[in-house]
Write an enzyme that holds these catalytic residues in place. Structure first.
Site, mmCIF file in Angstrom:
data_model
loop_
_atom_site.group_PDB
_atom_site.id
_atom_site.type_symbol
_atom_site.label_atom_id
_atom_site.label_comp_id
_atom_site.label_asym_id
_atom_site.label_seq_id
_atom_site.Cartn_x
_atom_site.Cartn_y
_atom_site.Cartn_z
ATOM 1 N N ASP A 247 42.192 36.927 20.882
ATOM 2 C CA ASP A 247 43.151 35.958 21.447
ATOM 3 C C ASP A 247 44.312 36.588 22.225
ATOM 4 O O ASP A 247 45.473 36.184 22.061
ATOM 5 C CB ASP A 247 43.725 35.073 20.335
ATOM 6 C CG ASP A 247 42.675 34.198 19.661
ATOM 7 O OD1 ASP A 247 41.487 34.348 19.973
ATOM 8 O OD2 ASP A 247 43.053 33.376 18.808
ATOM 9 N N HIS B 277 41.137 25.167 23.159
ATOM 10 C CA HIS B 277 41.245 23.822 22.588
ATOM 11 C C HIS B 277 41.137 22.714 23.634
ATOM 12 O O HIS B 277 41.732 22.826 24.726
ATOM 13 C CB HIS B 277 42.614 23.648 21.919
ATOM 14 C CG HIS B 277 42.869 24.562 20.765
ATOM 15 N ND1 HIS B 277 41.980 24.728 19.726
ATOM 16 C CD2 HIS B 277 43.947 25.344 20.472
ATOM 17 C CE1 HIS B 277 42.508 25.580 18.853
ATOM 18 N NE2 HIS B 277 43.673 25.984 19.281
ATOM 19 N N LYS C 207 36.747 29.656 20.592
ATOM 20 C CA LYS C 207 36.822 28.991 19.295
ATOM 21 C C LYS C 207 37.875 27.895 19.339
ATOM 22 O O LYS C 207 38.718 27.886 20.235
ATOM 23 C CB LYS C 207 37.162 30.016 18.213
ATOM 24 C CG LYS C 207 38.508 30.695 18.441
ATOM 25 C CD LYS C 207 38.686 31.875 17.518
ATOM 26 C CE LYS C 207 40.027 32.530 17.685
ATOM 27 N NZ LYS C 207 41.195 31.687 17.414
ATOM 28 N N CYS D 180 44.728 34.686 13.286
ATOM 29 C CA CYS D 180 43.369 34.857 13.808
ATOM 30 C C CYS D 180 42.795 36.236 13.499
ATOM 31 O O CYS D 180 41.596 36.364 13.253
ATOM 32 C CB CYS D 180 43.339 34.511 15.284
ATOM 33 S SG CYS D 180 43.717 32.753 15.509
HETATM 34 ZN ZN LIG Z 1 44.918 27.368 18.362
#
Ligand SMILES: [Zn+2]
Length: 203
Positions: free
Chosen positions: A8, A48, A106, A151
């Site tokens: 990320d 997202h 994800k 994460c």
């Molecule tokens: Zn998130």
């Protein structure tokens, strides 16, 4: 076979982004330098839809940091971040992407969050990353990125469960520290689960 997973490293998670991790940008030169030490480099993206259940904006009368129940799972509410195809979801431009073989995304299901790059928070669905690594004969997984206490931690705990020797490169990660000890507690929790906590100078 050693794989480096860049967790990320996205615009919204570095200073100036929607959900900045303090000093999140400081890891970039280190992460770029580390890549040549690995057989395989993978990146992940929090990705997202705009109606995602982890966004405060989708829950009236709530504020960031509040905890709710999202389809049976405890969920911390976050500012809107890493919306699919928005600039905030892009990998940080300073990140060297030339050696990244594949990007796994994800958090795409609006009804469940996914801190881990391997499974959603309910362990209902796999992202495909675990299978991908096994198919390529990866034995050792090394993690760098954001954030240590979310994460990175959940990816490490899942990687151990899948049987990978799992290493977190501590100085190539930064944490959120919603509470001041969160990163320290995350490190202890990972160690207790069998994760090796290492440093870039040991690689
Ligand atoms: Zn998130």
């Amino acid at each position: 076979m050693k794989a480096l997973i860049l967790v990320d490293i996205q615009n919204d998670f570095v200073p100036g982004g929607a959900l900045p991790v303090p000093e999140g940008d400081r890891i970039i030169p280190l992460v770029n330098a580390l890549q040549s030490k690995f057989d395989l480099v993978i990146a992940t993206q929090d990705w997202h839809p705009r109606n995602h259940g982890s966004f405060t904006a989708n829950h009236p009368n709530k504020k960031p940091g509040d905890q709710i129940n999202l389809n049976g799972l405890p969920q911390i509410l976050w500012p809107v971040h890493c919306v699919q195809n928005a600039p905030g979801a892009a990998l940080v431009p300073a990140l060297d992407t030339r050696r990244i073989s594949r990007i796994f995304q994800k958090g795409t299901d609006p009804g469940i969050d996914s801190y881990s790059a391997l499974f959603d928070n309910g362990h209902l669905k796999a992202t495909g990353l675990g299978e991908f690594l096994k198919q390529r004969g990866v034995t050792d997984v090394f993690l760098a990125g954001l954030a240590t206490d979310y994460c990175v931690k959940f990816t490490a705990l899942d990687a151990i469960q899948l049987g990978f020797k799992t290493h977190v490169i501590e100085d190539a990660c930064r944490g959120v520290n919603l509470k001041p000890d969160d990163v320290a507690m995350a490190i202890e929790e990972m160690k207790a689960a069998g994760v090796q906590i290492t440093n870039s100078s040991n690689l």
